[in-house]
Each structure stands twice: as structure tokens, then as C-alpha cells.
Design an enzyme around this catalytic site. Structure first.
Site, PDB file in Angstrom:
ATOM      1  N   HIS A 160      22.492  -4.107  17.380  1.00 35.98           N
ATOM      2  CA  HIS A 160      21.842  -4.488  18.640  1.00 35.98           C
ATOM      3  C   HIS A 160      23.121  -4.312  19.736  1.00 35.98           C
ATOM      4  O   HIS A 160      22.894  -4.817  20.628  1.00 35.98           O
ATOM      5  CB  HIS A 160      21.205  -5.709  18.206  1.00 35.98           C
ATOM      6  CG  HIS A 160      20.437  -5.594  17.704  1.00 35.98           C
ATOM      7  ND1 HIS A 160      18.958  -5.987  17.464  1.00 35.98           N
ATOM      8  CD2 HIS A 160      20.730  -5.975  15.817  1.00 35.98           C
ATOM      9  CE1 HIS A 160      18.384  -6.283  16.502  1.00 35.98           C
ATOM     10  NE2 HIS A 160      19.456  -6.371  15.322  1.00 35.98           N
ATOM     11  N   SER A 281      37.171  11.336  39.239  1.00 35.67           N
ATOM     12  CA  SER A 281      35.520  11.681  40.508  1.00 35.67           C
ATOM     13  C   SER A 281      36.376  12.008  42.412  1.00 35.67           C
ATOM     14  O   SER A 281      37.215  12.390  42.426  1.00 35.67           O
ATOM     15  CB  SER A 281      35.271   9.900  40.634  1.00 35.67           C
ATOM     16  OG  SER A 281      35.558   9.438  42.467  1.00 35.67           O
ATOM     17  N   LYS A 287      39.558   7.330  38.887  1.00 36.42           N
ATOM     18  CA  LYS A 287      38.263   7.902  37.697  1.00 36.42           C
ATOM     19  C   LYS A 287      38.531   8.439  36.494  1.00 36.42           C
ATOM     20  O   LYS A 287      39.557   9.476  37.357  1.00 36.42           O
ATOM     21  CB  LYS A 287      36.744   7.946  38.797  1.00 36.42           C
ATOM     22  CG  LYS A 287      36.259   7.054  38.943  1.00 36.42           C
ATOM     23  CD  LYS A 287      35.374   5.390  37.662  1.00 36.42           C
ATOM     24  CE  LYS A 287      34.152   6.274  37.483  1.00 36.42           C
ATOM     25  NZ  LYS A 287      32.617   6.441  38.659  1.00 36.42           N
ATOM     26  N   GLU A 294      28.965  13.132  28.652  1.00 34.92           N
ATOM     27  CA  GLU A 294      27.288  12.728  29.503  1.00 34.92           C
ATOM     28  C   GLU A 294      26.952  14.629  28.609  1.00 34.92           C
ATOM     29  O   GLU A 294      25.253  14.048  29.219  1.00 34.92           O
ATOM     30  CB  GLU A 294      28.100  12.279  31.321  1.00 34.92           C
ATOM     31  CG  GLU A 294      28.413  11.339  30.769  1.00 34.92           C
ATOM     32  CD  GLU A 294      29.299  10.553  31.968  1.00 34.92           C
ATOM     33  OE1 GLU A 294      29.022  11.160  33.470  1.00 34.92           O
ATOM     34  OE2 GLU A 294      29.983   9.740  32.283  1.00 34.92           O
TER      35      GLU A 294
END
Ligand code: ARG
Length: 463
Positions: A160, A281, A287, A294
Site C-alpha cells: 500500500h 527543466s 530540476k 516516465e
């Protein structure tokens, strides 16, 4: 008499066929990548025609050498597609005619593009699936060697997404390797299932000149022939199965990608992707984004889309060949390309990623040993259901004091059950908790080493 109104779309017509329809109908732009399978299939077919005296041996030799030249032109990037080359089959036959003359017209005797395309696709996918399988095995071996090297790294195991019990990092890695091993086995079974020959089925009703289909199967490396011509020209279950296989394998890739995206956040900081697999970024200089992961997660949706799209095209087709079946190729090609790329990127990410064992260890907390505390009492003869309750009460006691479970004294614990003794202090070791799980399949060092051995043996046997 008044002139009939011009059809709104009529202006588009310059001849018998709407040029838009020509383009709509053509598959050459995507099926040209099956040129090799098409030439090889035709070479075998020319041999089978000669074997049954449908063509002479001289004609066979002319066709075979012509087809070899066509193949060479494709390989060298010299093949020129011309108007009217509707698909790879018509293009190759047209070019063969230019090279060897009218004998080219004998090649298609008894054959239809219907049994031809079904054969080409099986040949193409058989090759491609072997390449994909090699990438998959490479990925598994990357994971296995990493698991071996980082055997002593321990981390929280989650259910979980809540910290549950301590595990070895290698155990986590191998959990994904096992999924991929099952994927590899499934792909091998799938290849074997679809490795049967449609050629020699004609358009739908069978071959008129009694061609030797077993000879064709042998020439082309198929393990058997397909035993019903209607079935042979219209069966695309192998495409559906491959697309399902690809979707499931991408689900597995997507799931480890998600794990690693989470582990690479500043909050977790268990892992850091190599620069080669991250991007920055354009606005925020600090970043470093896990774009590779992804994209892998995103591409799983794309492959599933290919599968569901093809299934929708496939479901309503009446018996035998219908042009809807041309919609089988792009999803198959796209899924194959996506899988090849994704497996290699996943292997790249996993082999170059840095891990932070101290951060993993620091994320372990004593409450993750609550099960071990219960097990301690089990060893003293208390029934597990009771021990679970007692350990829960200990967790609550520690929580009420804003302290850690391991800070409870023997006296504290004795108030919960008389069986607690001084040796309870031994429970507060993450390593011991891990080593206690030494049943095959567990996270103890011996169990993880056994997994590594099993996977290594499998890899060496199948490579
Ligand atoms: N390009 C076609 C396909 O991919 C080849 C088969 C054409 N057959 C036909 N009867 N029109 O399905």
C-alpha cells in the site's frame, strides 16, 4: 432538361480511382519493412512450384536469382517504390518482372496475397520476436548482476506504499527479473504457437496445383502447416497474442518505472538516475527529471492502445480475408518497435542508476519489526493470532509515548505478556528480521542468492 447537379466530391476524380482511395488502400509505406520475409517466402514458393513441375528448373533459377536481386536492392536502399506499388507483395513482383522478364508472371501461380501476407507476417514476427527476446534476456542479466553486487543493501519493503517490512534491495530488483523471465517464457511459447505455415492455401479455398506444403514449411522453418485454408488466410490470433504479450510486458516495465520514479524523488532519494537517462527543466535550473522512466510508463498505454485498437478491427470480420486485416500491421510494428526500445532503455537505466544505501537504511523504522515482535512470542509458544494483538498493543504503547517500538523495556512488554524476556532485545535488528526469512523465495541472503543462481542457470541455458 436541367443538368444534374455536380456531385460535391466529384471534382476530386481524375480517373477511375480516386487518388485519395489509392493512398488509403496502399500499405507499402508500412509493410515494406517485411521485404525480407516477402522475398524469402517467394524463393521457397518458386522452389515448391518447380518441385511439382508447375515451373521448370530453369524458370525456378531465374525467379530465385531475381528475387535475391530484389532483396539486395532493399538491403542496399536502392529499391525504388513506384506509383502502383500498392503493397510489398505487388512492389516485389513488379520489380522481379523488370529484372527477369515475363517468367516473373509464373511466380504467383496458385498463390494469393492472402496466404502470402499471412506468411510474411509470421516470418517477420518470428525474427523480430527473437530480437526482442534477446533484449529481454539482456535486461534480466543486468538486473541479476546488479542484485548480486548489491546483495547487502537493505531497504523498506512496501505494501500500500506504506513501509511494511525490511527487505534486501536485491530482492526487490529480482522481483522484477522474475516477471520478465515469465514474459520471456511466454514469448518463446508464443513464437512456437504461431510458427505454422499458411502458404499454399490460395485465396481462401486451397491450392489448385497440389503444392507440397510440408516442403514449404520445412524450407521456411515452420514447425507444421496450418490445416485449414480458410483459417490460414484469416487467422491473426498471433498478432493479438503478441500485442497482449507486449502490453503485459510493458505493464511490468511501467510498474518498475513507477517504483523508481517514487524512489528518485527528493523525499525518498533511494536512487538517482544517470544523466544519460534524465533531462532538465527549461525553467527550473535545479530540476533533474526521470523522463526515461516516465516515457516507459507512458508507452505502456500506447502499446495497450495498439492491442485494443487491433482487437476492435479484428472482432467483426466475416470469414476469411477482408481488407480490415491490413490494419494488423501498424499495431504489430509499433508494438515491436516500442518493446525493443523500451527494453533497451530499461536496461540502460537499471545498469547506470546510482543507489543510496544509507538513505534506504535510514528509512527503516522499528515499527517495521512489529511482526518480528509477534514472531518472537510465537517462538515462545504463544498462538500467532494472540501475538499479533499483543504486538499491536506494544505499537500503540510506543505511539502513545511518542517513542519508538524498540525503546519499550522488557518491563513495559511484560505488562502485555509474561513471555517477554531480556532476549527480546534481539528482535530490534533489521538484518535479523531479513535473515529470518530464509525459506526459498524469501529475502534472506541465502534465498536471494538461490534466486540469483536460478536466474543465471536459466539465462545460460536459454542464451
Ligand atoms: N496489403 C494487403 C494486406 O496487408 C495484402 C493482402 C491483400 N489481399 C487482398 N485480397 N486485397 O492485408
Amino acid at each position: 432538361m436541367a443538368e444534374a447537379p455536380k456531385k460535391l466530391w466529384g471534382g476530386r476524380f481524375s480517373g477511375a480511382v480516386d487518388p485519395l482511395m489509392d493512398a488509403f488502400n496502399a500499405s507499402i509505406n508500412f509493410d515494406k519493412r517485411m521485404y525480407g520475409a516477402d522475398c524469402i517466402g517467394s524463393i521457397a514458393y518458386a522452389k515448391a512450384l518447380a518441385k511439382n513441375n508447375i515451373i521448370s528448373e530453369t524458370e525456378r533459377d531465374q525467379l530465385v536469382s531475381g528475387l535475391e536481386s530484389v532483396m539486395k536492392e532493399w538491403e542496399e536502399g536502392k529499391f525504388v517504390i513506384v506509383a502502383g506499388d500498392e503493397d510489398i507483395h505487388t512492389a516485389n513482383e513488379r520489380r522481379l518482372g523488370e529484372l527477369v522478364g515475363s517468367v516473373a508472371g509464373k511466380l504467383h501461380t496458385g498463390r494469393s496475397r492472402n496466404d502470402q501476407v499471412a506468411t510474411d507476417m509470421r516470418l517477420w514476427l518470428r525474427d523480430e520476436a527473437q530480437t526482442i527476446l534477446a533484449h529481454l534476456k539482456e535486461l534480466i542479466s543486468v538486473v541479476v548482476s546488479r542484485a548480486e553486487k548489491e546483495l547487502d543493501v537493505i531497504m523498506p519493503g512496501y505494501t500500500h506504499l506504506q513501509r511494511a517490512q525490511p527487505i534486501r534491495w536485491s530482492h526487490f530488483l529480482l522481483s522484477h527479473a522474475w516477471l520478465w523471465q515469465a514474459d520471456a517464457q511466454r514469448l518463446e511459447q508464443l513464437i512456437d504457437r504461431f510458427n505454422v505455415l499458411p502458404l499454399g492455401s490460395g485465396a481462401l479455398a486451397g491450392h489448385v496445383f497440389n503444392i507440397d506444403r510440408h516442403f514449404l514449411a520445412k524450407e521456411l522453418g515452420f514447425r507444421d502447416i496450418i490445416n485449414n485454408s480458410l483459417y490460414a488466410v484469416s487467422d491473426r490470433d498471433f498478432v493479438a497474442e503478441f500485442l497482449f504479450w507486449a502490453s503485459l510486458t510493458m505493464v511490468h516495465i511501467s510498474r518498475i518505472a513507477e517504483d523508481l520514479i517514487i524512489y528518485s524523488t527528493g523525499e525518498f532519494a533511494f536512487v538517482k538516475l544517470a544523466d544519460a537517462y534524465s533531462t532538465g527543466s527549461s525553467l527550473m535550473p535545479q530540476k533533474k527529471n526521470p523522463d526515461s522512466l516516465e516515457l516507459l510508463r507512458g508507452k505502456s498505454g500506447r502499446v495497450f492502445g495498439s492491442m485494443s485498437g487491433f482487437m476492435m478491427s479484428y472482432k467483426g470480420i466475416p470469414s476469411t480475408y477482408n481488407k480490415d486485416l491490413q490494419e494488423d500491421k501498424e499495431p504489430m510494428f509499433d508494438a515491436a518497435d516500442t518493446l525493443s526500445g523500451s527494453l533497451q532503455i530499461t536496461a540502460g537505466v537499471l545498469s547506470t542508476m546510482n543507489i543510496f544505501p544509507e538513505k534506504m537504511k535510514a528509512s527503516l523504522s522499528a515499527d517495521m519489526l512489529a511482526t518480528d515482535l509477534a514472531e518472537y512470542l510465537v517462538r515462545k509458544g504463544v498462538p500467532f493470532r494472540e501475538t499479533h494483538h499483543i504486538s499491536g498493543a506494544a505499537v500503540k504503547m510506543a505511539e502513545d509515548r511518542n517513542g519508538s517500538l524498540s525503546d519499550l523495556t522488557v518491563e513495559d512488554l511484560k505488562t502485555l505478556h509474561p513471555s517477554f524476556e531480556a532476549d527480546v532485545s534481539k528482535v530490534w535488528s533489521f538484518e535479523t528480521s531479513i535473515e529470518n526469512r530464509n525459506t526459498p523465495g524469501g529475502t534472506a541472503k541465502s534465498s536471494v542468492l538461490a534466486q540469483i543462481e536460478l536466474l543465471k542457470t536459466w539465462l545460460s541455458k536459454t542464451n
